[in-house]
Design a protein around this motif. Structure first.
Motif, mmCIF file in Angstrom:
data_model
loop_
_atom_site.group_PDB
_atom_site.id
_atom_site.type_symbol
_atom_site.label_atom_id
_atom_site.label_comp_id
_atom_site.label_asym_id
_atom_site.label_seq_id
_atom_site.Cartn_x
_atom_site.Cartn_y
_atom_site.Cartn_z
ATOM 1 N N ALA A 1 11.769 -21.287 9.467
ATOM 2 C CA ALA A 1 11.152 -20.285 10.341
ATOM 3 C C ALA A 1 11.654 -18.880 10.044
ATOM 4 C CB ALA A 1 11.400 -20.631 11.805
ATOM 5 N N ALA A 2 12.913 -18.750 9.611
ATOM 6 C CA ALA A 2 13.474 -17.409 9.439
ATOM 7 C C ALA A 2 13.234 -16.851 8.039
ATOM 8 C CB ALA A 2 14.974 -17.434 9.743
ATOM 9 N N LEU A 3 12.496 -17.563 7.210
ATOM 10 C CA LEU A 3 12.307 -17.098 5.829
ATOM 11 C C LEU A 3 10.906 -16.528 5.638
ATOM 12 C CD1 LEU A 3 13.829 -20.197 4.002
ATOM 13 C CD2 LEU A 3 14.979 -18.090 4.698
ATOM 14 N N GLN B 1 27.146 -11.631 4.452
ATOM 15 C CA GLN B 1 26.933 -11.078 3.116
ATOM 16 C C GLN B 1 25.901 -11.864 2.324
ATOM 17 O OE1 GLN B 1 31.364 -11.337 2.775
ATOM 18 N NE2 GLN B 1 31.045 -9.622 1.404
ATOM 19 N N LEU B 2 25.295 -12.867 2.930
ATOM 20 C CA LEU B 2 24.347 -13.709 2.200
ATOM 21 C C LEU B 2 22.912 -13.353 2.558
ATOM 22 C CD1 LEU B 2 25.978 -17.227 2.634
ATOM 23 C CD2 LEU B 2 26.375 -15.546 0.839
ATOM 24 N N SER B 3 21.986 -13.722 1.681
ATOM 25 C CA SER B 3 20.566 -13.549 1.986
ATOM 26 C C SER B 3 20.108 -14.724 2.856
ATOM 27 C CB SER B 3 19.767 -13.532 0.696
ATOM 28 O OG SER B 3 19.774 -14.826 0.125
ATOM 29 N N GLY B 4 18.907 -14.601 3.405
ATOM 30 C CA GLY B 4 18.412 -15.646 4.305
ATOM 31 C C GLY B 4 18.367 -17.015 3.647
ATOM 32 N N GLN C 1 9.607 -21.927 -1.809
ATOM 33 C CA GLN C 1 10.679 -22.254 -2.743
ATOM 34 C C GLN C 1 11.701 -23.184 -2.081
ATOM 35 O OE1 GLN C 1 11.864 -18.434 -4.296
ATOM 36 N NE2 GLN C 1 13.797 -19.321 -4.974
ATOM 37 N N MET C 2 12.068 -22.840 -0.845
ATOM 38 C CA MET C 2 13.109 -23.613 -0.168
ATOM 39 C C MET C 2 12.619 -24.992 0.258
ATOM 40 S SD MET C 2 15.779 -21.920 -0.467
ATOM 41 C CE MET C 2 16.766 -23.132 0.381
ATOM 42 N N GLN D 1 17.848 -23.563 13.685
ATOM 43 C CA GLN D 1 16.834 -22.570 13.336
ATOM 44 C C GLN D 1 17.474 -21.244 12.921
ATOM 45 O OE1 GLN D 1 13.874 -22.283 16.330
ATOM 46 N NE2 GLN D 1 12.702 -20.750 15.242
ATOM 47 N N SER D 2 18.526 -20.824 13.656
ATOM 48 C CA SER D 2 19.231 -19.591 13.313
ATOM 49 C C SER D 2 20.317 -19.857 12.283
ATOM 50 C CB SER D 2 19.855 -18.995 14.566
ATOM 51 O OG SER D 2 20.890 -19.848 15.032
ATOM 52 N N TYR D 3 20.423 -21.087 11.839
ATOM 53 C CA TYR D 3 21.465 -21.594 10.936
ATOM 54 C C TYR D 3 22.811 -21.742 11.621
ATOM 55 C CZ TYR D 3 17.850 -20.043 7.771
ATOM 56 O OH TYR D 3 16.633 -19.823 7.189
ATOM 57 N N ALA D 4 23.084 -20.893 12.654
ATOM 58 C CA ALA D 4 24.321 -21.011 13.426
ATOM 59 C C ALA D 4 25.561 -21.070 12.544
ATOM 60 C CB ALA D 4 24.268 -22.232 14.354
#
Lengths: 354, 280, 292
Positions: A163-165, A134-137, A172-173, A83-86
């Motif tokens: 969930a985080a977007l 440095q990346l976007s969500g 889109q994703m 969920q947090s991408y980790a």
């Protein structure tokens, strides 16, 4: 039938809580299955069980026919998007994606090659040297997906991947992730509480409640033929009316009730008085008419006190539906009315009329 | 970067509160400035205001074997104890996250912080009693180093723990699903982001051990002195400007080293923030 | 990727945690520090008990210590001193932390620099500074004389009055640091909401700021109190023989009186009391959670 993933009668207890009460589900190779449920339904626990991050009291988990429930996560060959991408903050995007190959002690050249390929797959080839911060969500999510797929796992697990977007990016994703999943052809289990996401992305949706599956079916069947009132209400908006056999009972009549009819808002229409008198209808008072872009949403309080929601086409004459006006609603598509037998219902006692 | 919400909440009390803060900061500045000022006297006594200006006492200290020996002994003790404390404190902070039972976790945390509350003199008597029973420890630095390490562990533990609290708890499960074994997760995933906290803990531990005087009063082998102990005994004997010159030098050294570290970490943080902003 | 079948079933109850979770992991991480605690903390405390029971005069060292007027006086003095130091430190620390939070840029820098200066310079050096200030013809006398306020040498050196500013200065960072982070953690929206609803500074402080920083004040205060109970150098150098703390009496038993058994018994009483206070406070206020 070949089965890529098989969960058989899994029970999990955490402290005093019986979180999973005997769940079973199979997934075909390449299938996208979504576990849909409210928080506390046990869906994330089941995902962790498949990943090996959560042990089980009893039951079986098998990948391609091999039991894996005793295997630690690192030997299961699953890819997980958390969920947090980790993402590992101190490593570059490329190092993150290559990490599973490093853990498997693959040579550096292979690691670099796979990292490049996976990042191309998620269309982030030029970000290989960046840090996650440095990346976007949306970019982080794609990196997490690339990393999960890098070691060529047998099963992909997505834990609330959107969930985080924010809403726009999410839609889109959903398309993007589905495209990649199809392209790779990997068996995927996703967890979400967002029914729209479940509908959009999945081949099958498994609705969970209180540690059990309530219904496992295609998105269309989940929507059109919900197995229980809970599913009907959880997935989309639903108007529930008493029914006997396959027939709707007249509004206000509950004698002889044997089930609950589900009528979706878009299957109701405003009656003008020209209809046959014996057609089923419900009368009430307009509470609120709101314009929602492509359609009107009409909320009516029926004479029996229930709340009825109706979705009307944009050409509706809004002037006749002012707050407080009396209105009669009928069924626009009697063939689409779905009746849930009272015996199938886990919460039939709770309510009679919507 | 003023905090508007807090400023508004404080209202007109802001000025008196800042005034109190400034007065309180005198408690920190003034004694130090007095020490510095008396060290450059050209006379042979500590006097305030200093009479004349000379660096003769600095020369005296820097050429005195006793002062230099005690300085290096302190460095040796502090380095060994710091390394040990960093190792133990970091292991403890990481180990704490592996404990599942909340109650046990609380007890272990309490244990790791407890040495802060330990009265140093009583602890020193305990270590001294061990030395009496184990004569082979008598002329060694073992008990001193062990004791200083224990006193320093809580600071490392606290800093690394709070560093850990700021990291994403799903990094570990993520690494394990990607095929990493636990030593690899520890080494490649958990430790690298903790490095700043560990370094911060190490500096803190070093200062604590370097300045600690009470344990060395009882535990040093005869004829040896750490720097703070040398200062302590010197202050009780002759109160000579040597003392303030040595104090000034060691303080300036600490300020240079620790201030440098602080600046470096500030710059790193700022650079990280800017990078993030630039890419956003 | 391994495709071996699962290991044979164990008769043991099912492991509810991660399967194959390596117990070695927790062991390797926790055993070294715990073993160190046994050696570095357990052994000296045991040695203290043995030392205290090993009484050359044949009496009980604990009763002897507890009936010694010097010790009892020092005990009362130490507890009182620690309480006063704690109260002063927490009050001043709250003001200091607030001042840091609301100061404009350069003043904030100055206040933080002062705090760091105190953390980084040794207690010995700071104590010398106070001695030089408080000596009869020290810096305070010089300043007072020049301002025409003082014509007689200052009489506070080696009195209780001399100790307090120095001890508060030594302890202040331990109160300021937790309160600073508690202040930074206050929800700014709550403060804005209070302002919008018309609350003045006092009401905002009472209803939002104070509840938010109270846990930090308590944990800082507990820490200052237990550390102050063990104060040795500062009272010795500034307070003089008349203001001997428990630590001073203990060291005297070893270094001059030649009664290590009494010193050990007093040490146990001091350690026991301090640790007991710390444990109770820790249970009640979760002190170590604020630090660890």
């Amino acid at each position: 039938m070949t089965v890529a993933l098989s969960v058989q009668d899994v029970h999990v207890t955490l402290g005093q809580n019986h979180v999973l009460k005997g769940v079973s589900i199979d997934a075909r190779p390449g299938e996208f299955v979504t576990l849909l449920g409210a928080s506390g339904s046990g869906k994330s626990t089941l995902l962790n069980v498949i990943a090996g991050l959560q042990g089980i009291d009893r039951g079986h988990v098998a990948f391609d026919g091999t039991n894996v429930e005793k295997r630690p996560p690192r030997k299961r060959g699953v890819g997980v998007v958390f969920q947090s991408y980790a993402l590992f903050p101190h490593m570059t995007v490329g190092e993150n994606v290559a990490f599973p190959l490093r853990a498997a002690r693959r040579p550096a050249a292979e690691r670099a090659k796979v990292a490049r390929e996976m990042l191309e797959l998620v269309q982030l080839g030029e970000m290989i040297g960046r840090r996650p911060a440095q990346l976007s969500g949306g970019q982080r999510q794609r990196v997490a997906l690339a990393r999960a797929l890098a070691a060529n796992p047998g099963i992909l697990l997505l834990d609330e991947p959107m969930a985080a977007l924010d809403k726009q990016l999410r839609e889109q994703m959903q398309v993007e992730v589905t495209r990649i999943q199809r392209q790779v052809g990997i068996t995927t289990v996703s967890v979400t509480h967002d029914q729209a996401e479940a509908m959009t992305m999945s081949d099958r949706v498994a609705v969970m409640r209180d540690g059990r599956f309530v219904q496992i079916d295609t998105p269309e069947n989940i929507y059109r033929k919900p197995a229980t009132e809970y599913v009907a209400r959880f997935v989309g908006e639903a108007n529930l009316f008493p029914a006997r056999g396959g027939e709707l009972l007249p509004d206000g009549v509950t004698d002889g009730r044997t089930g609950t009819a589900v009528i979706r808002p878009e299957d109701l229409r405003v009656l003008t008085g020209a209809e046959p008198a014996d057609a089923w209808s419900v009368s009430g008072v307009v509470r609120l008419l709101s314009f929602q872009g492509s359609r009107f949403r009409l909320e009516v309080v029926s004479d029996t006190g229930g709340r009825v929601v109706c979705s009307l086409p944009p050409q509706t004459d809004a002037g006749t539906l002012l707050d407080g006006n009396r209105v009669r609603l009928g069924c626009a598509h009697p063939d689409r009315v779905h009746v849930i037998a009272a015996t199938a219902n886990d919460d039939a006692q709770e309510l009679v009329v919507a | 970067m003023t905090d508007r919400s807090l400023l508004r909440a404080i209202g007109w009390y802001r000025t008196p509160i800042i005034a109190i803060g400034l007065l309180a900061s005198l408690l920190f500045f003034v004694p130090f400035l007095v020490v510095v000022a008396t060290s450059w006297t050209s006379g042979s006594f500590i006097l305030f205001p200093p009479t004349g200006f000379s660096l003769q006492w600095y020369e005296t200290v820097l050429t005195d074997r006793q002062w230099l020996n005690s300085f290096w002994l302190s460095v040796v003790v502090a380095v060994i104890s710091t390394v040990a404390a960093v190792l133990l404190g970091t292991l403890g902070a990481l180990g704490l996250t592996r404990i599942r039972s909340r109650a046990l976790q609380r007890w272990v945390r309490t244990l790791f912080i407890a040495p802060i509350a330990l009265p140093p003199i009583a602890y020193a008597v305990g270590l001294w009693s061990v030395d009496r029973r184990l004569p082979f420890l008598d002329d060694t630095l073992v008990s001193l180093v062990v004791g200083e390490t224990l006193l320093a562990v809580p600071y490392v533990f606290a800093l690394v723990s709070s560093g850990l609290a700021g990291t994403d708890p799903s990094l570990r499960p993520a690494a394990s699903t990607l095929g990493a074994s636990w030593p690899m997760i520890l080494w490649r995933i958990e430790l690298p982001p903790l490095l700043p906290s560990i370094l911060g803990g190490a500096l803190f531990a070093f200062t604590v051990v370097f300045d600690e005087v009470v344990l060395s009063v009882l535990l040093l082998p005869p004829g040896t002195q750490t720097l703070p102990l040398k200062m302590f005994t010197a202050s009780q004997e002759a109160f000579s400007p040597e003392l303030t010159a040595a104090s000034t030098m060691v303080s300036l050294l600490a300020i240079l080293v620790l201030g440098g570290a602080q600046l470096a970490s500030n710059r790193r943080n700022r650079a990280a923030r800017l990078r993030r902003k630039a890419s956003a | 990727m391994s495709t071996t079948t699962a290991p044979p079933e164990h008769a043991a109850p099912a492991d509810r945690h991660e399967p194959g979770r390596n117990r070695a992991e927790a062991r390797w991480l926790l055993w070294p520090p715990l073993a160190f605690f046994v050696v570095a903390l357990g052994v000296p405390l045991a040695a203290l008990v043995l030392r205290a029971l090993d009484n050359e005069t044949g009496g009980n060292s604990f009763t002897a210590a507890l009936t010694m007027p010097v010790f009892l006086d020092a005990l009362g003095r130490t507890v009182l001193m620690a309480a006063v130091v704690t109260a002063l430190t927490v009050l001043l620390g709250t003001a200091y932390a607030t001042a840091v939070a609301v100061s404009p840029g350069w003043l904030k820098m100055l206040l933080i620099a002062a705090l760091l200066l105190s953390l980084w310079t040794s207690i010995m050096v700071r104590t010398f500074g106070w001695m030089l200030l408080e000596l009869p013809r020290g810096a305070i006398f010089w300043l007072g004389g020049n301002l025409g306020l003082m014509d007689e040498p200052l009489g506070i050196y080696q009195t209780a009055v001399a100790m307090y500013p120095a001890m508060v200065a030594v302890m202040l960072p331990f109160a300021v640091l937790p309160i600073t982070s508690a202040l930074a953690a206050i929800d700014r929206e709550q403060l804005n909401a209070a302002a919008v609803f018309g609350a003045g500074p006092l009401l905002t402080f009472r209803t939002i700021i104070r509840p938010a920083i109270t846990p930090a004040m308590i944990s800082g205060g507990v820490l200052v109190f237990v550390m102050a109970l063990g104060f040795y150098v500062t009272p010795l150098l500034l307070g003089g023989p008349a203001n001997m703390t428990v630590s001073g009496v203990i060291s005297g038993q070893l270094r001059t009186a030649g009664r290590p058994d009494l010193g050990a018994a007093m040490s146990i009483l001091l350690v026991g009391g301090t640790i007991a206070i710390y444990l109770v406070a820790d249970r009640l206020f979760k002190v170590s959670e604020k630090w660890g």
